[in-house]
Design a protein around this motif. Structure first.
Motif, PDB file in Angstrom:
ATOM      1  N   TRP A 108       2.625   4.398  -2.896  1.00 38.57           N
ATOM      2  CA  TRP A 108       2.405   5.097  -4.152  1.00 38.57           C
ATOM      3  C   TRP A 108       3.521   4.854  -5.152  1.00 38.57           C
ATOM      4  N   ARG A 159      -8.036   4.855  -5.931  1.00 40.79           N
ATOM      5  CA  ARG A 159      -7.189   4.826  -7.122  1.00 40.79           C
ATOM      6  C   ARG A 159      -6.919   3.393  -7.571  1.00 40.79           C
ATOM      7  N   TYR A 160      -6.691   2.483  -6.634  1.00 40.51           N
ATOM      8  CA  TYR A 160      -6.544   1.061  -6.985  1.00 40.51           C
ATOM      9  C   TYR A 160      -7.780   0.582  -7.741  1.00 40.51           C
ATOM     10  N   ILE A 198       1.031   1.107  -6.064  1.00 43.77           N
ATOM     11  CA  ILE A 198       0.094   1.538  -7.097  1.00 43.77           C
ATOM     12  C   ILE A 198       0.785   1.945  -8.405  1.00 43.77           C
ATOM     13  N   CYS A 237      -3.555   1.430   4.214  1.00 45.50           N
ATOM     14  CA  CYS A 237      -4.145   1.895   2.965  1.00 45.50           C
ATOM     15  C   CYS A 237      -5.116   3.033   3.249  1.00 45.50           C
ATOM     16  N   THR A 261       0.865  -1.182   0.000  1.00 52.45           N
ATOM     17  CA  THR A 261       0.000   0.000   0.000  1.00 52.45           C
ATOM     18  C   THR A 261       0.903   1.234   0.000  1.00 52.45           C
ATOM     19  N   MET A 298      -5.981   6.033  -1.718  1.00 58.06           N
ATOM     20  CA  MET A 298      -5.255   4.967  -2.398  1.00 58.06           C
ATOM     21  C   MET A 298      -6.191   3.845  -2.818  1.00 58.06           C
ATOM     22  N   GLN A 302      -0.446  10.353  -5.864  1.00 59.41           N
ATOM     23  CA  GLN A 302      -1.055  10.835  -4.633  1.00 59.41           C
ATOM     24  C   GLN A 302      -1.367  12.329  -4.720  1.00 59.41           C
TER      25      GLN A 302
END
Length: 508
Positions: free
Chosen positions: A319, A370-371, A324, A363, A317, A367, A461
């Motif tokens: 960026w 966005r995942y 991600i 997380c 978890t 985030m 982010q």
């Protein structure tokens, strides 16, 4: 094998996990030792060039890119072929020569419906009561039924592949109830056997286990402790495992998540039914999984073209590229190495500790959203942590919006899936694959679904919009927001995604 990188030539391939470092051009310095798969994801002994060349070997090899020069060395011969015009031409030529696609028997439910994995919510404490509670929560919170994977902890120990009686009083009734709720049911398995058990002694006496050179069962160390390992080169050992899985399928189980199989857990030089490298043992585990129409694998060697749903390895978890930022480039390399039917890990990441209160690496809602937006237009969209538990209402709605957009674009996704089954071409395609000669070689944070759908998620982010590279032609916005239906002229970069976070465009 030695060659010089051509002018404006870029190379892709090798290890899926190294997608964030690709493509490699004449100004780059990269050294990869792939003589044994060093990652926990898929790997192919293949590199493809944007100028229509490819490098291939039947075994893993060491490859070095040194500012315009390529040097590849390995235990078997390495071939360099050229004359295929572009990236797509190189891929198709390599596939035809070295990994023609098998008959793809995967269930379309992977693509038509969401996948749910019980790992984050239940970890090792899988019980009949909690599995049913998890499944009911999915439906009660407005999510569609789909494929439900019951993860590690459902069996009493490894090698005894039956539901543990204390936590599953009536597993057959549970499976029936899950089916009635609309779920297909998969179970987590591994090719290991817990020592000091009846199954271990039986497998040992029949020589179903990998043995040391001295003829003793090899006890391997892996993330769950210490286990013996099935000798995957022994047909009788595979039958012993399959017989147990057949009993489960007779109960109604639809398929299996085949975990582990990482070459790093095996020991070169051990005693096997027939000689095999550690990479070959990994490939044999993938080959075993092909017989199930519901399957999932995370790691394998030279299994491009197999009838497998291949997940990216557990992402952190974070960026950066371990989290991600690695999802899109790794998925693009999956497609370019013959693994098109992929899942970009569990949404939010596969590490359960990152969903525990007080964890500084937990997380965040941003985030998670966005995942979900990145996964929405991927071949397989897989949840594990329950969005309704970990998200505030506004972010929960953004995840449901991502699901709604996937449903809207599902015809295009399924069209690309069917194309992959027939031609072997990726479902998620790099921009360079579809639009050669337009300067798209290094664009690895947006992708095409098939030929006509362009997807550009926001993945950094704190950002709510992003720059999108539009190929030549005209593009119509597809979405749920205010921009839907707008037509944009291509051949330029534009800033899109404001307040939506997921840019989807269709070629006009």
């Amino acid at each position: 094998m030695k060659t010089t990188i051509l002018k404006n030539e870029f190379w892709y391939g090798g290890a899926v996990y190294e997608g964030y470092r690709q493509p490699v051009g004449a100004d780059d310095i990269v050294d990869w030792d792939f003589r044994e798969n060093p990652t926990h994801n898929q790997i192919m002994p293949l590199f493809l060039s944007s100028k229509g060349r490819y490098i291939w070997s039947n075994a893993g090899f060491h490859i070095s890119f040194q500012k315009g020069e390529i040097l590849a060395e390995g235990p078997e011969s390495i071939v360099l072929e050229n004359g295929f015009n572009d990236l797509r031409g190189a891929y198709l030529a390599a596939m035809k020569a070295h990994f023609p696609f098998h008959e793809i028997k995967l269930s379309d439910r992977f693509f038509k419906a969401s996948v749910y994995n019980s790992w984050i919510e239940l970890t090792y404490y899988q019980t009949q009561e909690n599995i049913l509670k998890y499944a009911k929560g999915i439906l009660e919170n407005g999510f569609p039924s789909g494929v439900l994977m019951i993860d590690d902890g459902w069996s009493p120990y490894y090698g005894r592949w039956q539901f543990r009686g204390d936590n599953f009083k009536d597993a057959k009734a549970m499976i029936k109830e899950l089916h009635e709720m609309g779920f297909s049911v998969m179970l987590w398995i591994c090719p290991f056997v817990t020592p000091d058990t009846l199954e271990f002694r039986k497998a040992r006496d029949k020589h179903f286990l990998i043995e040391t050179p001295e003829g003793k069962p090899r006890i391997l160390e892996w993330w769950n402790g210490y286990s013996a390992a099935l000798d995957l080169t022994n047909p009788d050992a595979l039958k012993w495992l399959k017989d147990q899985l057949d009993v489960l399928m007779d109960m109604g189980v639809d398929g299996f998540k085949l975990d582990t199989g990482d070459p790093c857990y095996y020991h070169a030089g051990d005693k096997l039914f027939r000689d095999a490298s550690t990479d070959e043992l990994s490939r044999l585990w993938a080959e075993f999984g092909e017989q199930f129409v519901f399957n999932e694998l995370r790691v394998c060697f030279r299994a491009g073209g197999y009838s497998l749903m291949q997940r990216l390895c557990d992402k952190q978890t974070k960026w950066d590229e371990s989290g991600i930022a690695g999802l899109i480039p790794d998925t693009l390399i999956q497609g370019l190495t013959g693994h098109p039917f992929g899942s970009p890990d569990m949404i939010g990441g596969g590490e359960y500790t990152c969903f525990l209160n007080g964890n500084e690496n937990a997380c965040t809602p941003e985030m998670f959203v966005r995942y979900a937006q990145i996964a929405a237009l991927m071949p397989v969209m897989q949840f594990s942590a329950s969005p309704w538990r970990v998200l505030p209402e506004a972010d929960f709605q953004k995840v449901k919006d991502a699901l709604a957009l996937r449903e809207k674009c599902l015809p295009e996704i399924l069209k690309a899936v069917e194309c992959a089954k027939v031609t072997g071409e990726p479902i998620v395609r790099s921009m360079e694959f579809v639009f050669p000669g337009q300067g798209m070689e290094r664009v690895m944070d947006q992708f095409m679904v098939g030929e006509d759908l362009l997807v550009a998620p926001v993945w950094k982010q704190g950002e709510v919009a992003r720059s999108v590279r539009l190929p030549e032609g005209q593009w119509r916005c597809v979405g749920l927001g205010e921009t839907e239906g707008d037509v944009l002229n291509g051949g330029r970069d534009v800033i899109l995604g404001e307040n939506e976070g997921l840019v989807v465009l269709k070629r006009v």
